[in-house]
Design an enzyme around this catalytic site. Structure first.
Site, PDB file in Angstrom:
ATOM      1  N   SER A  21       0.943  -1.221  -0.084  1.00  0.00           N
ATOM      2  CA  SER A  21      -0.014   0.025   0.120  1.00  0.00           C
ATOM      3  C   SER A  21       0.827   1.333  -0.116  1.00  0.00           C
ATOM      4  O   SER A  21       0.378   2.360  -0.389  1.00  0.00           O
ATOM      5  CB  SER A  21      -1.057  -0.140   1.192  1.00  0.00           C
ATOM      6  N   HIS A  61      -5.247  -4.206  -1.654  1.00  0.00           N
ATOM      7  CA  HIS A  61      -5.467  -3.420  -2.739  1.00  0.00           C
ATOM      8  C   HIS A  61      -5.233  -3.987  -4.174  1.00  0.00           C
ATOM      9  O   HIS A  61      -4.873  -3.220  -5.109  1.00  0.00           O
ATOM     10  CB  HIS A  61      -3.983  -2.625  -2.374  1.00  0.00           C
ATOM     11  N   LYS A  78     -12.234  -1.095  -0.297  1.00  0.00           N
ATOM     12  CA  LYS A  78     -11.368  -0.287  -1.147  1.00  0.00           C
ATOM     13  C   LYS A  78     -11.922  -0.091  -2.468  1.00  0.00           C
ATOM     14  O   LYS A  78     -13.099   0.472  -2.617  1.00  0.00           O
ATOM     15  CB  LYS A  78     -10.119  -0.953  -1.134  1.00  0.00           C
TER      16      LYS A  78
END
Ligand code: PMP
Length: 397
Positions: free
Chosen positions: A185, A213, A245
């Site tokens: 990240s 992610h 996310k």
């Protein structure tokens, strides 16, 4: 009598004095590309809402409909009276999306790592962890009684060294667990999961990937890092992720074998002892999977914009590190400079926060940007122009 809570104010003041306290910015309204932050209209450039799904009409409608049909709370933890048809359908649909035998949904990604890792390993076991893994993994490992070995970031040769050492350990470890972020990240680089999985296979280790992610970003239809590398479930045993996310909602999850899911939901304390998702959350997550499957243009758009942005910043001479994904760090080195750059960008109308020590090394302070498929080309050009102006003023370029 001494005030037993005096450390609260004292420690807070230390944080303020060293400028390491969090100053919260407030969004007044939705997290859209142009949004109101602290009363100013700015371009959002640091949210994890990669595909803009948190404001997708299908997700909003699904959440509203579920509130009307099922209410706003589940009323309980999953094992008692908090499992609704929406939760079961979500897990079924997620497993299909991930091409896995089964999936399990937790309240958050953090709750997933903190709940599952200490059940997979314990005393007499070894966890082998990438040095840059996320804090929720680190805490999950701390909650276990397992020993921990760290290998150099994204370095299969160093992982192999640790595995070889583990093999000669006396007494022999009961279980080995290799654990890595899928996309890191802070730098936006991708773990070499194919090589990690092969090493795990050769050494009889479980392999666990946190793809928070990578989902909605990597692989066909954004199915994530396991699909990106085309790896079998016999090589990557736990594929963990989050709905907070790219999926645009909230909630953690795992995918893998039916045995994994049966084990996980019967043993993870965060899953067993904490209330389940409100129905609108489960319904919005379901709608997000639907959108990913049917509207593949969002992932394509995310990558087109990412390439446009990275090329423009590179041409201007910014250091964007080794990012391979829509997370693009703009590395400036010194923490103060990173903060100045972020402040100046905000004045210009671009919202991108600095990441400084201890989140990254002292000389690697940066602005971390995250692309969003809902931006226009003109928005990206605005971001580049803002970086150029602020970067020249502060002599970053
Ligand atoms: N793992 C990684 C790699 C993350 O970046 C995050 C979110 N910061 C989490 C886990 C935790 O996910 P959640 O926000 O769903 O708790």
């Amino acid at each position: 009598m001494r005030d037993p809570t005096s450390f609260l104010a004292a420690e807070y003041q230390d944080l303020v004095a060293s400028a390491t306290d969090w100053k919260l910015h407030t969004l007044r309204g939705p997290s859209t590309p142009w949004c109101d932050v602290d009363g100013r209209k700015v371009l959002m450039f640091c949210s994890n809402n990669y595909l803009g799904l948190s404001n997708h009409p299908k997700l909003i409608e699904a959440a509203a409909a579920a509130a009307r049909s099922h209410g706003v709370g589940s009323g309980s933890v999953r094992p008692i009276a908090g499992t609704m048809d929406l939760h079961m359908e979500l897990e079924h649909r997620l497993a299909r999306f991930k091409r896995a035998e089964a999936s399990l949904v937790y309240q958050s990604g953090f709750a997933t790592n903190a709940g599952l890792i200490p059940q997979l390993v314990g005393e007499g076991d070894l966890v082998i962890s990438d040095e840059l893994n996320h804090g929720s993994i680190i805490d999950g490992v701390r909650l276990s009684r397992a020993e921990r070995a760290v290998y150099r970031h994204a370095d299969p040769a160093d992982l192999e060294r640790v595995l070889n050492e583990a093999e000669s350990h006396q007494p022999a470890y009961r279980r080995l667990l290799i654990i890595t972020d899928g996309v890191f990240s802070m730098d936006g680089d991708i773990a070499p999961l194919d090589r990690i999985a092969a090493l795990g296979h050769d050494h009889g280790a479980m392999v666990y990937v946190d793809d928070a992610h990578g989902e909605g970003v990597l692989g066909p239809e954004g199915r994530g890092i396991v699909a990106h590398f085309g790896l079998g479930r016999d090589r990557v045993h736990v594929e963990m992720g989050t709905f907070s996310k790219a999926f645009g909602v909230v909630g953690g999850h795992i995918s893998g074998s039916r045995d994994l899911v049966n084990f996980a939901f019967n043993k993870s304390r965060t899953w067993l002892l904490s209330g389940s998702h409100p129905p609108p959350v489960a319904a919005a997550c379901l709608a997000a999977i639907d959108v990913l499957e049917k509207e593949t243009e969002h992932v394509r758009r995310l990558w087109d914009l990412t390439r446009r942005f990275k090329k423009a910043l590179g041409d201007l001479g910014f250091n964007t590190g080794k990012s391979q994904t829509p997370i693009t760090p703009v590395i400036v080195g010194d923490s103060h400079r990173a903060k100045q750059l972020s402040d100046r960008l905000l004045e210009l109308g671009l919202f991108a926060l600095p990441i400084v020590y201890p989140m990254v090394a002292k000389d690697k302070a940066r602005i971390r940007t995250i692309m969003n498929a809902a931006l226009t080309d003109a928005d990206v050009d605005f971001a580049v122009a803002s970086f150029e102006k602020a970067g020249r003023e502060l002599h970053v370029i």
